[in-house]
Write a protein that holds these residues in place. Structure first.
Motif, PDB file in Angstrom:
ATOM      1  N   ARG A 295       0.838  -1.204   0.000  1.00 29.32           N
ATOM      2  CA  ARG A 295       0.000   0.000   0.000  1.00 29.32           C
ATOM      3  C   ARG A 295       0.873   1.255   0.000  1.00 29.32           C
ATOM      4  N   ILE A 296       0.476   2.236  -0.788  1.00 25.61           N
ATOM      5  CA  ILE A 296       1.210   3.492  -0.862  1.00 25.61           C
ATOM      6  C   ILE A 296       0.689   4.420   0.241  1.00 25.61           C
ATOM      7  N   VAL A 297       1.603   4.795   1.141  1.00 29.50           N
ATOM      8  CA  VAL A 297       1.253   5.635   2.292  1.00 29.50           C
ATOM      9  C   VAL A 297       2.130   6.895   2.227  1.00 29.50           C
ATOM     10  N   ILE A 298       1.494   8.061   2.327  1.00 30.85           N
ATOM     11  CA  ILE A 298       2.195   9.316   2.041  1.00 30.85           C
ATOM     12  C   ILE A 298       2.044  10.324   3.186  1.00 30.85           C
ATOM     13  N   THR A 299       3.137  11.024   3.470  1.00 33.72           N
ATOM     14  CA  THR A 299       3.128  12.107   4.441  1.00 33.72           C
ATOM     15  C   THR A 299       3.421  13.419   3.727  1.00 33.72           C
ATOM     16  N   TYR A 311      -0.628   8.770   5.455  1.00 33.10           N
ATOM     17  CA  TYR A 311      -1.972   8.744   4.869  1.00 33.10           C
ATOM     18  C   TYR A 311      -2.022   7.690   3.757  1.00 33.10           C
ATOM     19  N   ASP A 312      -2.882   6.695   3.946  1.00 38.19           N
ATOM     20  CA  ASP A 312      -3.077   5.621   2.964  1.00 38.19           C
ATOM     21  C   ASP A 312      -3.929   6.159   1.828  1.00 38.19           C
ATOM     22  N   VAL A 316      -1.910   0.812  -4.663  1.00 37.25           N
ATOM     23  CA  VAL A 316      -0.923  -0.251  -4.439  1.00 37.25           C
ATOM     24  C   VAL A 316       0.202  -0.063  -5.444  1.00 37.25           C
ATOM     25  N   GLY A 317       1.451  -0.157  -4.964  1.00 39.19           N
ATOM     26  CA  GLY A 317       2.571   0.039  -5.880  1.00 39.19           C
ATOM     27  C   GLY A 317       3.860  -0.565  -5.368  1.00 39.19           C
ATOM     28  N   ILE A 318       4.930  -0.373  -6.158  1.00 36.12           N
ATOM     29  CA  ILE A 318       6.252  -0.917  -5.843  1.00 36.12           C
ATOM     30  C   ILE A 318       7.299   0.166  -6.087  1.00 36.12           C
ATOM     31  N   LEU A 319       8.187   0.364  -5.116  1.00 35.33           N
ATOM     32  CA  LEU A 319       9.343   1.242  -5.335  1.00 35.33           C
ATOM     33  C   LEU A 319      10.490   0.410  -5.912  1.00 35.33           C
ATOM     34  N   ASP A 320      11.195   0.974  -6.861  1.00 34.72           N
ATOM     35  CA  ASP A 320      12.302   0.276  -7.513  1.00 34.72           C
ATOM     36  C   ASP A 320      13.450   0.025  -6.532  1.00 34.72           C
ATOM     37  N   GLU A 321      14.123  -1.117  -6.739  1.00 36.44           N
ATOM     38  CA  GLU A 321      15.258  -1.477  -5.877  1.00 36.44           C
ATOM     39  C   GLU A 321      16.375  -0.434  -5.953  1.00 36.44           C
ATOM     40  N   LYS A 322      16.495   0.268  -7.065  1.00 40.62           N
ATOM     41  CA  LYS A 322      17.578   1.254  -7.216  1.00 40.62           C
ATOM     42  C   LYS A 322      17.227   2.615  -6.595  1.00 40.62           C
ATOM     43  N   SER A 323      16.077   2.698  -5.945  1.00 41.23           N
ATOM     44  CA  SER A 323      15.656   3.951  -5.312  1.00 41.23           C
ATOM     45  C   SER A 323      16.642   4.389  -4.238  1.00 41.23           C
ATOM     46  N   THR A 324      16.789   5.721  -4.086  1.00 36.98           N
ATOM     47  CA  THR A 324      17.558   6.277  -2.966  1.00 36.98           C
ATOM     48  C   THR A 324      16.616   7.193  -2.172  1.00 36.98           C
ATOM     49  N   ILE A 325      17.058   7.671  -1.029  1.00 35.52           N
ATOM     50  CA  ILE A 325      16.227   8.568  -0.222  1.00 35.52           C
ATOM     51  C   ILE A 325      15.886   9.828  -1.017  1.00 35.52           C
ATOM     52  N   LYS A 326      16.893  10.376  -1.714  1.00 34.64           N
ATOM     53  CA  LYS A 326      16.658  11.609  -2.471  1.00 34.64           C
ATOM     54  C   LYS A 326      15.935  11.350  -3.786  1.00 34.64           C
ATOM     55  N   PRO A 328      13.724   8.459  -5.050  1.00 36.65           N
ATOM     56  CA  PRO A 328      12.963   7.207  -5.123  1.00 36.65           C
ATOM     57  C   PRO A 328      12.378   7.059  -6.536  1.00 36.65           C
ATOM     58  N   ILE A 329      12.278   5.827  -7.004  1.00 33.82           N
ATOM     59  CA  ILE A 329      11.708   5.559  -8.326  1.00 33.82           C
ATOM     60  C   ILE A 329      10.504   4.627  -8.152  1.00 33.82           C
ATOM     61  N   LEU A 330       9.371   5.013  -8.719  1.00 34.05           N
ATOM     62  CA  LEU A 330       8.182   4.157  -8.675  1.00 34.05           C
ATOM     63  C   LEU A 330       8.303   3.129  -9.798  1.00 34.05           C
ATOM     64  N   LYS A 331       8.458   1.868  -9.405  1.00 32.01           N
ATOM     65  CA  LYS A 331       8.639   0.797 -10.396  1.00 32.01           C
ATOM     66  C   LYS A 331       7.321   0.457 -11.072  1.00 32.01           C
ATOM     67  N   LYS A 332       6.261   0.459 -10.263  1.00 33.36           N
ATOM     68  CA  LYS A 332       4.964   0.060 -10.808  1.00 33.36           C
ATOM     69  C   LYS A 332       3.838   0.591  -9.932  1.00 33.36           C
ATOM     70  N   LEU A 333       2.795   1.072 -10.579  1.00 32.84           N
ATOM     71  CA  LEU A 333       1.550   1.432  -9.889  1.00 32.84           C
ATOM     72  C   LEU A 333       0.539   0.380 -10.297  1.00 32.84           C
ATOM     73  N   ILE A 334       0.077  -0.405  -9.345  1.00 30.05           N
ATOM     74  CA  ILE A 334      -0.741  -1.573  -9.665  1.00 30.05           C
ATOM     75  C   ILE A 334      -2.225  -1.243  -9.726  1.00 30.05           C
ATOM     76  N   GLY A 335      -2.665  -0.300  -8.933  1.00 26.77           N
ATOM     77  CA  GLY A 335      -4.088   0.054  -8.935  1.00 26.77           C
ATOM     78  C   GLY A 335      -4.543   0.435  -7.542  1.00 26.77           C
ATOM     79  N   ARG A 336      -5.831   0.538  -7.397  1.00 26.88           N
ATOM     80  CA  ARG A 336      -6.389   0.960  -6.120  1.00 26.88           C
ATOM     81  C   ARG A 336      -6.668  -0.255  -5.232  1.00 26.88           C
TER      82      ARG A 336
END
Length: 437
Positions: A295-299, A311-312, A316-326, A328-336
């Motif tokens: 679940r994608i949760v955002i502040t 805040y949920d 639903v999604g996935i952050l890429d393994e190569k993401s850094t703190i500064k 981040p890369i969204l690998k996939k947005l799967i849906g609601r």
């Protein structure tokens, strides 16, 4: 149109000069120092709302929090009470930016941002569009968006379009006859970019494909196309890039928050790390490592008027393994999260699974323009589609076979050909709808 957009923001009390300076300062923070920046902003915003927001104090149930993971997860249901009861001390309806969500999640609500926070949002958007040489003060926008049909709401949006240097196309009727008129506008106006709902722009691309027209041949000023608010499928992106002759950029945002992710010039879906903090959580609210689906949760790090802390958002999604703190890369947005199909076996499947499987088959011959899938019973699904010719028995059997392969057997599908599909009041098209309670 010189600087009209910036002037309109300033006239509405949004401190753009200060927000732009702050945004540039954030971007200048080094990779090594960025984690400290995020930790500091998270602590500041939590402390602020625990001291100044009665609604958030009651929700958390404590006056101090030592561990970030102790903070409860906010959902849209927490906001189903009057806005005045949710504002922080010192903020009123009159001195904040107020808007409402589209309600596509089933829980619409009115929200607020303090004016500096909203100005930061615009500083962010202006910067990201600038990656593709789009200037909101001078670039001409072809806008494929819904519009209120009531007189006052309609006029307000039309005025905003003037200030944004945009021309809005109605998306409630996208028949070939209407799309001919859209094409004519592109021939007569020097548009710099297209912006709007994915499904509507895909229909325009299919219309151009049928006519064997590449849009830049009639509108050579066009630089890019930005799609938002609905899922972008890879094959649709390729079709649009071919028929428009320009890059297609994927935007993901939420009106109550900010820009969440924006495709950068390296074709990465770069997450906004400047003004928001994004987490991917499992069903027990544990933070998942990059590469895992959750679940994608955002502040919102800057909104002092109204708390959006852990805040949920309902996606639903996935952050890429190569993401850094500064970065981040969204690998996939799967849906609601609320677009889940529950099958007779007890298996749960994201509704878009049906859409992905069916889409690859149903659109092969270019006959079907668009379609939606509705789950009406636990084992029954209805496919509504718009096409020049009805689906053949062979096509239907192929679809049913694919769904059995990818999901399970024993499911019933009905196919209904429509003149046009029903859209929400905002003009968005929901690709999968579960009518199960």
């Amino acid at each position: 149109m010189f600087n009209l957009f910036n002037l309109s923001l300033k006239a509405n009390g949004f401190p753009m000069k200060e927000a732009t300076a702050e945004f540039e300062k954030i971007q200048a923070i080094s990779d090594a120092e960025y984690e400290n920046y995020i930790d500091l902003k998270r602590k500041e915003i939590v402390d602020y709302h625990l001291k100044n927001n009665k609604s958030y104090q009651e929700f958390v149930g404590k006056s101090e929090i030592e561990n970030w993971n102790e903070l409860p997860i906010m959902t849209k249901k927490e906001f189903q009470k009057p806005l005045s009861e949710r504002l922080s001390t010192g903020f009123t309806i009159k001195n904040v930016y107020v808007n409402k969500t589209s309600g596509s999640s089933g829980d619409p609500f009115v929200f607020a941002k303090d004016k500096f926070c909203h100005a930061l949002t615009w500083a962010n958007i202006i910067t990201k569009f600038g990656w593709f040489n789009i200037d909101f003060n001078s670039s001409k926008q072809a806008r494929f968006y819904g519009i209120p049909l009531d007189f006052i709401g309609n006029k307000k949006e039309r005025l905003k379009d003037v200030l944004k240097n945009s021309y809005r196309f109605t998306i409630f009727d996208l028949s070939d006859e209407i799309l001919e008129k859209v094409l004519l506008k592109f021939q007569n106006k020097k548009f710099d970019y297209i912006n709007g709902y994915t499904s509507s722009i895909v229909l325009f691309a299919k219309f151009l494909q049928k006519k064997n027209i590449v849009l830049t041949s009639v509108c050579p000023t066009l630089k890019c196309c930005v799609v938002t608010s609905e899922m972008l499928f890879e094959e649709d992106k390729l079709l649009m890039e071919k028929q428009f002759g320009v890059p297609v950029i994927n935007e993901y945002g939420a009106s109550e928050l900010d820009l969440i992710a924006f495709q950068n010039p390296n074709d990465e879906w770069q997450v906004n790390s400047e003004t928001i903090f994004v987490e991917i959580l499992d069903e027990n609210n544990n933070v998942l490592p990059n590469g895992k689906e959750g679940r994608i949760v955002i502040t919102s790090l800057y909104n002092k008027a109204h708390p959006f802390i852990r805040y949920d958002i309902g996606d639903v999604g996935i952050l890429d393994e190569k993401s850094t703190i500064k970065k981040p890369i969204l690998k996939k947005l799967i849906g609601r999260t609320n677009d889940i199909a529950i099958l007779p076996s007890g298996k749960k499947a994201p509704g878009l699974t049906f859409y992905y499987v069916t889409k690859s088959i149903i659109e092969d011959d270019g006959n079907v323009k668009e379609f939606v899938i509705k789950q009406t019973k636990i084992d029954t699904f209805e496919v509504e589609y718009v096409s020049e010719n009805a689906l053949t028995e062979s096509q239907i059997l192929t679809i049913e076979k694919a769904i059995t392969t990818y999901l399970e057997s024993g499911l019933t599908f009905t196919f209904t050909r429509k003149e046009k599909l029903q859209r929400s009041k905002s003009g968005k098209l929901k690709q999968f709808v579960s009518m199960m309670k």
